[in-house]
Design a protein around this motif. Structure first.
Motif, PDB file in Angstrom:
ATOM      1  N   PRO A  97       0.833  -1.213   0.000  1.00 16.35           N
ATOM      2  CA  PRO A  97       0.000   0.000   0.000  1.00 16.35           C
ATOM      3  C   PRO A  97       0.866   1.261   0.000  1.00 16.35           C
ATOM      4  CG  PRO A  97      -0.774  -1.580   1.635  1.00 16.35           C
ATOM      5  CD  PRO A  97       0.539  -2.091   1.148  1.00 16.35           C
ATOM      6  N   GLY A  98       0.490   2.226  -0.819  1.00 14.74           N
ATOM      7  CA  GLY A  98       1.210   3.499  -0.853  1.00 14.74           C
ATOM      8  C   GLY A  98       2.538   3.447  -1.575  1.00 14.74           C
ATOM      9  N   TYR A  99       2.787   2.394  -2.328  1.00 15.75           N
ATOM     10  CA  TYR A  99       4.066   2.233  -3.026  1.00 15.75           C
ATOM     11  C   TYR A  99       4.255   3.348  -4.051  1.00 15.75           C
ATOM     12  CZ  TYR A  99       7.836  -0.185  -5.564  1.00 15.75           C
ATOM     13  OH  TYR A  99       9.026  -0.535  -6.165  1.00 15.75           O
ATOM     14  N   ALA A 100       5.381   4.055  -3.966  1.00 18.39           N
ATOM     15  CA  ALA A 100       5.667   5.176  -4.882  1.00 18.39           C
ATOM     16  C   ALA A 100       6.297   4.629  -6.156  1.00 18.39           C
ATOM     17  CB  ALA A 100       6.588   6.179  -4.204  1.00 18.39           C
ATOM     18  N   LEU A 105      10.765   3.394  -9.790  1.00 18.15           N
ATOM     19  CA  LEU A 105      11.164   3.110 -11.167  1.00 18.15           C
ATOM     20  C   LEU A 105      12.406   3.916 -11.537  1.00 18.15           C
ATOM     21  CD1 LEU A 105      10.699   1.761 -13.902  1.00 18.15           C
ATOM     22  CD2 LEU A 105       9.115   3.631 -14.470  1.00 18.15           C
ATOM     23  N   VAL A 106      12.459   5.167 -11.093  1.00  7.67           N
ATOM     24  CA  VAL A 106      13.627   6.009 -11.364  1.00  7.67           C
ATOM     25  C   VAL A 106      14.879   5.427 -10.721  1.00  7.67           C
ATOM     26  CG1 VAL A 106      14.686   8.264 -10.879  1.00  7.67           C
ATOM     27  CG2 VAL A 106      12.332   8.137 -11.718  1.00  7.67           C
ATOM     28  N   ALA A 321      10.587  -1.489  -1.382  1.00  9.16           N
ATOM     29  CA  ALA A 321       9.333  -1.340  -0.626  1.00  9.16           C
ATOM     30  C   ALA A 321       9.511  -1.582   0.862  1.00  9.16           C
ATOM     31  CB  ALA A 321       8.277  -2.295  -1.174  1.00  9.16           C
ATOM     32  N   SER A 322      10.584  -2.241   1.279  1.00 12.82           N
ATOM     33  CA  SER A 322      10.794  -2.488   2.706  1.00 12.82           C
ATOM     34  C   SER A 322      10.971  -1.188   3.481  1.00 12.82           C
ATOM     35  CB  SER A 322      12.008  -3.392   2.923  1.00 12.82           C
ATOM     36  OG  SER A 322      13.158  -2.865   2.284  1.00 12.82           O
TER      37      SER A 322
END
Length: 433
Positions: A97-100, A105-106, A321-322
């Motif tokens: 949830p809320g993953y930017a 990707l950058v 994501a951690s």
């Protein structure tokens, strides 16, 4: 009258890029472009990497890519890792949830950008003289970094100054300063221990002196463990090939022990605090710590990373994501119960300056990429090490062993000097010394 350079211009391109690769972004000009809701920052280092890659493409256009063939296994494994990494970006959007997504990707693209250094080095560094000019560039730049670090140690307000009398960062971070110094120290140690490498004596002496001083001032225990592992591994290869002289080996051991002793002295307070944390000291705290203790903090973050992986064993939670609250938030209560005496600031939080990440790339690889991604990342190291043994690139082999430990104290961060050292080492594994 044409002037003939002692080395090919292509090798000078690599040598010129090395100082920029080992310079903290804080001390570089940059430009920012806003794309897809995120900011893309390009530093001078990125243009240095681009120049090396373009130079390699020009060299390939002139002379072909046959030099890449012996390292085919390395390229295949690295390509598989990056395919999985970009899958992990897409998976993170689904899983956390809320993953930017745009931001991650950058960073994934920048991590790939630095990986291009490995094949570029193979195409640009073709001869022994080409290799030596790259080594000289690294050693001279290390001398500059060590000089700044020593000045900081005694109170000079220059570079990324730390507390007077304690570990310093020079014009890098403390971890990257340690990586540069340890790599150069290892170069000096191997120059002494393995005369068959035929490294110039001035190069070896300069590398040894600046390497010892820089390693001590940088004060990273991981660098000491990495140097020890590298010396054992290279020593085994040298014994098998009957290239190791006992007297030279003793000199190498003494020099390495001097550096190790210096690091232990400069990190004495942190090591004592960690001993108390582990219960090895009778002086046990009865109240939570008021300050974040380095090694205890990393242990806490590794524990959270392990818990994340245990609940997402195969695919992980997504690239980087951690460090997202959506991934670590559910484990905070258990972490507070598991580490009741740690300072409140030691625990990650949603604030941007509290998203610490795992700070151990091997555990982070498990948490972010799952067991498949972690195995692919480890396979890149293994393929490069095997290639270094086959091509007799013993400096590169030593650096790869060193990097295994350096990454144990660092999470995935794209665009830092440790990235540069990693992919340079992988590329040099295919260049016979």
């Amino acid at each position: 009258m044409a002037v003939r350079l002692p080395v090919a211009p292509r090798a000078l391109l690599v040598a010129a890029a090395i100082p920029l690769l080992f310079l903290h972004s804080e001390f570089q000009p940059s430009i920012s472009v806003h794309l897809g809701g995120t900011s893309v920052d390009a530093y001078l280092t990125d243009f240095a990497v681009l120049a090396v890659v373009v130079g390699a493409l020009a060299a390939a256009a002139r002379g072909g890519i046959q030099a890449l063939a012996p390292a085919k296994a390395l390229w295949l494994v690295a390509a598989a890792f990056f395919v999985w990494l970009f899958f992990a970006v897409a998976w993170g959007r689904h899983e956390t949830p809320g993953y930017a997504t745009s931001s991650h990707l950058v960073t994934a693209l920048k991590f790939l950008e630095y990986a291009l250094l490995a094949p570029a080095v193979v195409l640009l560094v073709r001869t022994r003289d080409d290799l030596l000019v790259a080594f000289w560039s690294l050693v001279v730049w290390s001398c500059c970094a060590t000089g700044v670090g020593i000045a900081e140690f005694f109170g000079a307000d220059v570079g990324a100054k730390g507390t007077v009398g304690h570990r310093q960062a020079s014009f890098l971070s403390s971890a990257d300063f340690a990586a540069l110094s340890a790599a150069v120290l290892l170069l000096g140690l191997l120059a002494i221990g393995l005369p068959r490498l035929r490294l110039p004596r001035p190069l070896g002496v300069a590398a040894l002196v600046t390497g010892i001083l820089g390693t001590v001032v940088a004060g990273a225990v991981a660098s000491v463990l990495g140097i020890a592992t590298a010396l054992v591994l290279v020593g085994v290869v040298a014994v098998v090939r009957r290239e190791l002289a006992v007297r030279r080996a003793l000199v190498v051991a003494v020099a390495a022990l001097v550096a190790a002793a210096g690091v232990v002295v400069i990190r004495g307070h942190d090591l004592s605090a960690f001993a108390r944390f582990l219960g090895a000291s009778k002086e046990q705290p009865t109240q939570p710590q008021s300050k974040v203790q380095t090694y205890a903090h990393r242990t806490l973050l590794v524990w959270i990373g392990y818990r994340i992986w245990r609940d997402h064993p195969l695919l992980g939670v997504g690239w980087e994501a951690s460090a997202e609250p959506g991934a670590f938030g559910r484990y905070l209560r258990a972490a507070h119960a598991r580490f009741p005496n740690e300072a409140p600031l030691a625990f990650p939080a949603a604030a941007s300056d509290r998203r610490y990440g795992v700070q151990n790339v091997w555990v982070q690889a498990l948490a972010d990429l799952g067991v498949i991604g972690c195995l692919l990342w480890a396979a890149v190291f293994a393929a490069a090490a095997w290639l270094a043994i086959r091509s007799h690139a013993l400096v590169a082999l030593g650096w790869i062993a060193l990097l295994v430990w350096l990454w144990s104290a660092q999470g995935f961060i794209a665009g830092i000097p440790l990235d540069g050292l990693t992919w340079l080492a992988f590329g040099l594994a295919a260049v016979r010394e």
